[in-house]
Design an enzyme around this catalytic site. Structure first.
Site, short mmCIF file in Angstrom:
data_model
loop_
_atom_site.label_atom_id
_atom_site.label_comp_id
_atom_site.label_asym_id
_atom_site.label_seq_id
_atom_site.Cartn_x
_atom_site.Cartn_y
_atom_site.Cartn_z
N LYS A 27 0.84 -1.21 0.00
CA LYS A 27 0.00 0.00 0.00
C LYS A 27 0.87 1.25 0.00
O LYS A 27 0.63 2.19 -0.76
CB LYS A 27 -0.89 0.01 1.25
N ASN A 28 1.89 1.27 0.86
CA ASN A 28 2.68 2.50 1.01
C ASN A 28 3.62 2.76 -0.16
O ASN A 28 4.21 3.84 -0.25
CB ASN A 28 3.46 2.48 2.33
N ARG A 97 -4.68 10.71 4.72
CA ARG A 97 -3.61 11.71 4.76
C ARG A 97 -2.71 11.63 3.52
O ARG A 97 -2.21 12.64 3.04
CB ARG A 97 -2.73 11.49 5.99
N CYS A 121 -3.74 12.52 12.94
CA CYS A 121 -4.53 11.29 12.99
C CYS A 121 -4.26 10.63 14.33
O CYS A 121 -3.57 11.20 15.18
CB CYS A 121 -4.21 10.36 11.83
N ARG A 126 1.34 14.70 12.93
CA ARG A 126 1.76 14.51 11.55
C ARG A 126 1.76 15.82 10.73
O ARG A 126 0.99 16.00 9.78
CB ARG A 126 0.91 13.44 10.89
N PRO A 127 2.68 16.73 11.09
CA PRO A 127 2.77 17.99 10.36
C PRO A 127 3.30 17.80 8.93
O PRO A 127 3.79 16.72 8.59
CB PRO A 127 3.78 18.81 11.19
N ILE A 128 3.20 18.85 8.11
CA ILE A 128 3.70 18.77 6.72
C ILE A 128 4.76 19.83 6.46
O ILE A 128 5.03 20.20 5.32
CB ILE A 128 2.55 18.91 5.70
N ASP A 129 5.35 20.36 7.56
CA ASP A 129 6.32 21.44 7.42
C ASP A 129 7.51 21.05 6.54
O ASP A 129 8.02 21.88 5.77
CB ASP A 129 6.80 21.91 8.80
N ASP A 309 5.86 0.83 11.79
CA ASP A 309 4.65 0.12 11.34
C ASP A 309 4.58 -1.32 11.83
O ASP A 309 3.58 -2.00 11.61
CB ASP A 309 4.55 0.16 9.81
N VAL A 331 9.44 7.39 16.28
CA VAL A 331 8.99 8.03 15.04
C VAL A 331 7.70 8.84 15.24
O VAL A 331 7.63 10.01 14.84
CB VAL A 331 8.79 6.98 13.91
N ARG A 401 -8.07 -0.64 5.70
CA ARG A 401 -7.31 0.41 5.01
C ARG A 401 -5.98 -0.13 4.51
O ARG A 401 -5.41 0.42 3.56
CB ARG A 401 -7.03 1.58 5.97
C1 UD1 Z 1 4.70 6.95 6.13
C2 UD1 Z 1 3.73 5.83 5.93
C3 UD1 Z 1 3.21 5.37 7.26
C4 UD1 Z 1 4.36 4.98 8.12
C5 UD1 Z 1 5.40 6.07 8.18
C6 UD1 Z 1 6.67 5.60 8.85
C7 UD1 Z 1 2.65 6.17 3.77
C8 UD1 Z 1 1.41 6.54 3.10
N1 UD1 Z 1 2.64 6.30 5.10
O1 UD1 Z 1 4.00 7.99 6.76
O2 UD1 Z 1 2.35 4.28 7.08
O3 UD1 Z 1 3.87 4.72 9.41
O4 UD1 Z 1 5.76 6.50 6.88
O5 UD1 Z 1 7.20 4.55 8.14
O6 UD1 Z 1 3.61 5.73 3.18
N2 UD1 Z 1 7.12 14.74 10.14
C9 UD1 Z 1 7.25 16.10 10.40
N3 UD1 Z 1 7.03 16.99 9.38
C10 UD1 Z 1 6.73 16.59 8.12
C11 UD1 Z 1 6.61 15.21 7.86
C12 UD1 Z 1 6.81 14.30 8.89
O7 UD1 Z 1 7.52 16.49 11.52
O8 UD1 Z 1 6.57 17.45 7.24
C13 UD1 Z 1 7.31 13.78 11.24
C14 UD1 Z 1 6.03 13.00 11.55
O9 UD1 Z 1 5.18 13.71 12.40
C15 UD1 Z 1 6.59 11.75 12.19
C16 UD1 Z 1 7.90 11.54 11.43
O10 UD1 Z 1 8.22 12.77 10.82
O11 UD1 Z 1 6.86 11.99 13.55
C17 UD1 Z 1 7.81 10.46 10.36
O12 UD1 Z 1 6.79 10.75 9.46
P1 UD1 Z 1 6.85 10.32 7.94
O13 UD1 Z 1 8.04 9.48 7.66
O14 UD1 Z 1 6.61 11.52 7.11
O15 UD1 Z 1 5.62 9.38 7.84
P2 UD1 Z 1 4.53 9.47 6.75
O16 UD1 Z 1 5.15 9.70 5.42
O17 UD1 Z 1 3.45 10.35 7.22
#
Ligand code: UD1
Length: 420
Positions: A27-28, A97, A121, A126-129, A309, A331, A401
């Site tokens: 899926k990912n 997301r 969630c 889970r920020p997008i900064d 995961d 994480v 999911r």
């Molecule tokens: C992806 C996977 C999710 C998995 C995770 C870790 C998909 C669709 N999702 O999620 O299933 O659990 O990787 O393997 O592939 N962070 C920030 N700012 C950002 C982005 C992330 O602070 O802009 C932080 C997150 O809050 C978290 C950490 O970075 O604490 C890891 O997140 P990230 O690797 O981005 O996970 P996802 O891509 O959301």
């Protein structure tokens, strides 16, 4: 709105798993590759696509944006030949997301992207900064208002982008945008998860010029356009890992087909340390419970570290292993929600912030439990497989999911699961 069927799962514990099972596509890996189809031109097919709720959300998203996408028999047919829209619908982003993955490709392909903020969630804020910082470095103008992120750039220009954290999603989003930027971009501290690598291979086959794949530093030489191509998605390492732990918990022995060993190395190392018998032959994995397993301590980290995961499913396994085990989750900040429910089944777990201490017990007992998120749901199913009596599991849509036919697969291995 995506409607979830109100289904309930009944699991009668106590049967060791045995037999052969095939893994599904990841899926990912599929979700970002579907988003990357926005960047391409033409008609082509993606195969080994799991039939999951999240995949259908992304397929709907592509259609809303003007990319023709149809799902049949684990294949998605793409027809990207029309004009694209650049606004992602709110109901699809809030349903999943990972819909935010369309931001980078839309920006690069059309010069604009308007995507609702995905929000947090159950497992964290889970920020997008980090995604936005990357887009900004590539020259995008960013406005956030009324809950939407608007990105625009007449031309994206290559940049040196150092990620504050090796985020999987941010690496993928920025990488996709950089493929059509002018010049050569560098992403350092990039995520190295197999799903990132699969996206890079897909993009390169489509005409992108990415090097440094499988390392923390990606080099992306921008190209003018990408063409579509047929592509087969990698196996789902988390589904495979979840089946491996279910086998050990039930003291069973199974053969899993369609496995990539290097995607599972940290899990295999941990399980071998604990005494699990694991053998690999080509793309087959054989796992067997031979002798009582020993307790262990794990810490989640970005790949190649132990995957977050798999953390919830490990907690379920530790609950029935003699001795004291521990888990440190580095994480996500709120990823121990399975603990409360496992405790309802008799597990002895103490949580101290990001640290969990699990005292193994002889046997779990059945209970009514609620899935809080995808991996927590998988942990509860695995726990119910060994609990004494019949457990009732609610909020099944979380499991649906991310696991294709999980209970059908378990039943084919001898489990006693009924879903109403
Ligand atoms: C992806 C996977 C999710 C998995 C995770 C870790 C998909 C669709 N999702 O999620 O299933 O659990 O990787 O393997 O592939 N962070 C920030 N700012 C950002 C982005 C992330 O602070 O802009 C932080 C997150 O809050 C978290 C950490 O970075 O604490 C890891 O997140 P990230 O690797 O981005 O996970 P996802 O891509 O959301």
């Amino acid at each position: 709105m995506i409607k979830h069927k109100k289904q309930v799962m009944f699991v009668e514990g106590g049967t060791p798993l045995s037999g052969t099972v095939s893994s599904s596509g990841a899926k990912n890996a599929t979700l970002p590759i579907l988003a990357a189809c926005i960047l391409t031109n033409g008609s082509f097919s993606l195969t080994n696509i799991p039939n999951l709720a999240d995949i259908h959300v992304m397929v709907s998203m592509l259609n809303e944006l003007g990319v023709g996408a149809t799902f049949t028999n684990n294949t998605v047919h793409i027809n990207n030949t029309s004009q694209l829209h650049h606004t992602a619908p709110y109901h699809l982003v809030t349903a999943m997301r990972a819909s935010f993955f369309v931001a980078g490709p839309l920006l690069a392909k059309t010069g604009h992207a308007c995507v609702p903020l995905p929000g947090g969630c159950a497992i964290g804020t889970r920020p997008i900064d980090i995604h936005l910082d990357g887009f900004k470095k590539l020259g995008a103008t960013i406005h956030i208002d009324h809950g939407n992120v608007s990105l625009s750039a007449n031309t994206l220009r290559a940049a040196n982008i150092h990620l504050a954290y090796p985020s999987v999603g941010a690496t993928e989003n920025i990488l996709m945008a950089a493929c059509l930027a002018e010049g050569t971009s560098y992403i350092s501290n990039a995520a190295q998860e197999p799903e990132v690598t699969d996206l890079c291979y897909f993009l390169n086959k489509a005409g992108a010029k990415i090097s440094g794949i499988n390392s923390s530093c990606l080099t992306i030489e921008g190209v003018r356009s990408l063409k579509g191509l047929d592509y087969n998605i990698i196996p789902d390492r988390i589904e495979i890992g979840t089946l491996m732990l279910a086998t050990l918990m039930t003291k069973g022995s199974i053969h899993i087909k369609n496995v990539v060993e290097k995607h599972l190395s940290s899990l295999i190392t941990v399980l071998k340390q604990m005494g699990a018998a694991i053998k690999l032959k080509q793309d087959s994995l054989f796992i067997e419970y031979k002798n009582p397993l020993t307790s262990n301590n794990i810490e989640t980290h970005p790949f190649p570290g132990f995957p977050t995961d798999m953390q919830a499913q490990m907690m379920a396994l530790f609950s029935v292993i003699n001795g004291t085990s521990s888990i440190t989750e580095t994480v996500f900040e709120n990823r121990f929600q399975q603990a409360q429910e496992l405790k309802r089944m008799g597990a002895e777990i103490r949580i101290l912030k990001d640290h969990a201490i699990i005292q193994g017990i002889e046997q779990l007992s059945s209970a009514e439990v609620k899935m809080s998120d995808l991996r927590a749901g998988a942990a509860l199913v695995n726990a119910a497989l060994v609990a004494k009596g019949t457990s009732t599991l609610f909020n099944l849509y979380h499991l649906q999911r991310g696991y294709e036919c999980y209970w059908e697969k378990l039943n084919a291995l001898g489990a006693k699961i009924r879903v109403n």
